[in-house]
Design a protein around this motif. Sequence first.
Motif, PDB file in Angstrom:
ATOM      1  N   GLU A  50      -7.428   8.702  10.115  1.00  0.00           N
ATOM      2  CA  GLU A  50      -8.406   7.752  10.056  1.00  0.00           C
ATOM      3  C   GLU A  50      -8.822   7.222   8.689  1.00  0.00           C
ATOM      4  N   ASP A  51      -8.350   8.019   7.524  1.00  0.00           N
ATOM      5  CA  ASP A  51      -8.501   7.246   6.430  1.00  0.00           C
ATOM      6  C   ASP A  51      -7.331   6.354   5.838  1.00  0.00           C
ATOM      7  N   ARG A  52      -6.150   6.837   6.426  1.00  0.00           N
ATOM      8  CA  ARG A  52      -5.164   5.935   6.050  1.00  0.00           C
ATOM      9  C   ARG A  52      -5.098   4.620   6.820  1.00  0.00           C
ATOM     10  N   ALA A  53      -5.670   4.539   7.883  1.00  0.00           N
ATOM     11  CA  ALA A  53      -5.937   3.387   8.884  1.00  0.00           C
ATOM     12  C   ALA A  53      -6.580   2.326   7.821  1.00  0.00           C
ATOM     13  N   MET A  54      -7.545   2.705   6.899  1.00  0.00           N
ATOM     14  CA  MET A  54      -8.332   1.911   6.297  1.00  0.00           C
ATOM     15  C   MET A  54      -7.743   1.099   5.057  1.00  0.00           C
ATOM     16  N   ILE A  55      -6.363   1.401   4.827  1.00  0.00           N
ATOM     17  CA  ILE A  55      -5.658   0.819   3.758  1.00  0.00           C
ATOM     18  C   ILE A  55      -4.972  -0.344   4.022  1.00  0.00           C
ATOM     19  N   ARG A  56      -5.005  -1.546   3.439  1.00  0.00           N
ATOM     20  CA  ARG A  56      -4.367  -2.585   3.453  1.00  0.00           C
ATOM     21  C   ARG A  56      -3.247  -3.047   2.741  1.00  0.00           C
ATOM     22  N   GLY A  57      -3.056  -2.256   1.698  1.00  0.00           N
ATOM     23  CA  GLY A  57      -1.885  -2.483   0.830  1.00  0.00           C
ATOM     24  C   GLY A  57      -2.239  -1.883  -0.553  1.00  0.00           C
ATOM     25  N   PHE A  58      -1.323  -2.156  -1.588  1.00  0.00           N
ATOM     26  CA  PHE A  58      -1.503  -1.418  -2.999  1.00  0.00           C
ATOM     27  C   PHE A  58      -1.114  -2.550  -4.051  1.00  0.00           C
ATOM     28  N   ILE A  59      -1.600  -2.048  -5.186  1.00  0.00           N
ATOM     29  CA  ILE A  59      -1.356  -2.911  -6.320  1.00  0.00           C
ATOM     30  C   ILE A  59      -0.820  -1.851  -7.528  1.00  0.00           C
ATOM     31  N   ILE A  60       0.393  -2.376  -8.201  1.00  0.00           N
ATOM     32  CA  ILE A  60       0.539  -1.543  -9.264  1.00  0.00           C
ATOM     33  C   ILE A  60       0.167  -2.008 -10.566  1.00  0.00           C
ATOM     34  N   ASN A  61      -0.383  -1.368 -11.418  1.00  0.00           N
ATOM     35  CA  ASN A  61      -1.249  -1.776 -12.783  1.00  0.00           C
ATOM     36  C   ASN A  61      -0.554  -1.030 -13.724  1.00  0.00           C
ATOM     37  N   LYS A  62      -0.919  -1.955 -15.068  1.00  0.00           N
ATOM     38  CA  LYS A  62      -0.405  -1.496 -16.299  1.00  0.00           C
ATOM     39  C   LYS A  62       1.178  -1.464 -16.388  1.00  0.00           C
ATOM     40  N   PHE A  63       1.834  -2.381 -16.082  1.00  0.00           N
ATOM     41  CA  PHE A  63       3.284  -2.513 -15.928  1.00  0.00           C
ATOM     42  C   PHE A  63       3.632  -3.050 -17.324  1.00  0.00           C
ATOM     43  N   ARG A  64       4.514  -2.512 -17.914  1.00  0.00           N
ATOM     44  CA  ARG A  64       5.451  -3.131 -19.420  1.00  0.00           C
ATOM     45  C   ARG A  64       6.758  -2.975 -19.158  1.00  0.00           C
ATOM     46  N   GLY A  65       7.422  -4.445 -19.708  1.00  0.00           N
ATOM     47  CA  GLY A  65       8.616  -4.755 -19.495  1.00  0.00           C
ATOM     48  C   GLY A  65       8.924  -5.643 -18.450  1.00  0.00           C
ATOM     49  N   ASP A  66      10.289  -5.740 -17.740  1.00  0.00           N
ATOM     50  CA  ASP A  66      10.791  -6.777 -16.977  1.00  0.00           C
ATOM     51  C   ASP A  66      10.432  -6.437 -15.597  1.00  0.00           C
ATOM     52  N   LEU A  67       9.550  -7.157 -15.085  1.00  0.00           N
ATOM     53  CA  LEU A  67       9.067  -7.016 -13.572  1.00  0.00           C
ATOM     54  C   LEU A  67      10.207  -7.000 -12.673  1.00  0.00           C
ATOM     55  N   SER A  68      11.370  -7.630 -12.690  1.00  0.00           N
ATOM     56  CA  SER A  68      12.332  -7.655 -11.567  1.00  0.00           C
ATOM     57  C   SER A  68      13.044  -6.032 -11.537  1.00  0.00           C
ATOM     58  N   LEU A  69      12.774  -5.518 -12.781  1.00  0.00           N
ATOM     59  CA  LEU A  69      13.565  -4.087 -12.512  1.00  0.00           C
ATOM     60  C   LEU A  69      12.781  -3.238 -11.634  1.00  0.00           C
ATOM     61  N   PHE A  70      11.702  -3.423 -11.324  1.00  0.00           N
ATOM     62  CA  PHE A  70      11.026  -2.659 -10.346  1.00  0.00           C
ATOM     63  C   PHE A  70      10.895  -2.980  -8.905  1.00  0.00           C
ATOM     64  N   SER A  71      11.768  -4.231  -8.634  1.00  0.00           N
ATOM     65  CA  SER A  71      11.757  -4.449  -7.205  1.00  0.00           C
ATOM     66  C   SER A  71      12.268  -3.635  -6.215  1.00  0.00           C
TER      67      SER A  71
END
Length: 489
Positions: A190-211
């Motif tokens: 029931e709780d999991r059904a409420m979630i629409r997605g996620f955000i990654i916060n406080k990233f440092r460095g080259d974003l392409s390396l986290f794909s």
Amino acid sequence: MTRAIMLQGTGSDVGKTLLVAGLCRLARRRGLQVRPFKPQNMSNNAAVAKIPETGGDGEIGRAQWLQALACGTEPTVHMNPVLLKPQSDTAAQVIVQGKVLAEAQAADYGSLRQRLMEAVMDSWARVGEGADLVVVEGAGSPAEINLRDRDIANMGFAVAAGVPVVMVGDIDRGGVIAALAGTHLVLPAEDRAMIRGFIINKFRGDLSLFSGGISAIQRFTGWRSFGVVPWLREAALLPSEDSVILERLPRGAAATLKIAVPMLSRIANFDDLDPLRAEPGVDVVFVPPDQRLPEDASLVILPGSKSTIADLAFLRANGWELDLIEHRRRGGAIVGLCGGYQMLGRSVADPHGIEGEQRQAEGLGFLDVETVITPEKTVRNVSAISAVHQEVLTGYEIHAGETWGPDCARPVAIVDGRTEGAMSADGKVFGTYLHGLFSADGFRRRFLAQFGVVAGEASHLNRIESTLDALACHLERHLDCDALLAAAR
């Protein structure tokens, strides 16, 4: 009906507060009437907000004050209907819709759930009136499933109010893939059904390396990514609600003035020091337990405290009283704010046991005043004039207690024709109940000039406003904000 979206986190201090503030400012810049909401907050950093039904004043978390500023709207108690102010490791003062309800032990908190949830849902109905969007902030993490049956702050609220959720993970602390995947794993359906997605916060460095990391999280959870938010250094200028940040604040460089601030166990309203931290030439050092106050500090500021008598004992146990005595002998200055003001006097009495079992304590004796903790709590915004510099002050008071004595004849401020605060005969020590004292630009400049510091010309409030704008632009660049706002229901 007003649309809403809720940000929950994989843990505390993942950056939910500032993300909500940034989204509020972003939505405002897009022409929306937006409001913040946090069902339950645990923090000793409080602000004064209006009680719309009576026109009186009550308490909310400082973070919701900031978020209301981001929205361009006056803060009300309904933006944070339940505020828990820790007084010890196991007990907290419970503030409901701005007013003190009770002191509760952690083990007994569950018995209050129904009453608190009713207040939360009442405030929820009120805060959305006239708004296009409400951005909701969770507390802690919904993965604490052992607390689910008493939860009113995360999924307990989201399910009851039907508000879709976006999960926030902090990559800076490490383990973000496991944190998000683990949250998905432990949540009930029931709780999991409420979630629409996620955000990654406080990233440092080259974003392409986290794909690959993004793909892994999507594979484990089935959630969509709304984006990765790089670290924004300027965000450190905004008030924080969690004292854990004090251990990670950047230090000033080549400072003309070093200010030492003991990190009391129940430190409160430490954002009083933010305007000083932002000044060039000023180094504000938050001194952790078991470390001495630096001898080269010209000024020591005793901050607010939720438990004055307990923190007096904590201060002495860490040897800071002896450091303060030596500091005064060297000609150093001391400022006490709210609870810190009470500590500076000759005695603190708590005859009604408002703060705990100990009813009396000897003060530090740097001011000739005495304090009695009273059941009635003072909560109000104030406008004042500094008694020494004749500068306009705009701040607020949140305290239980009255202070009087000979040194009150040398006040810090004049509030509505009455004197407020106390000062030593040599002017090197003063205490006041006024929070926000250093946010007054004229006063701050005059005060720092006494230590040889030439303060910058920037207004503290303007600095916060420009930082909120920068945060909104930062989120526009790095998040799919169209999709995020479209997820609101």
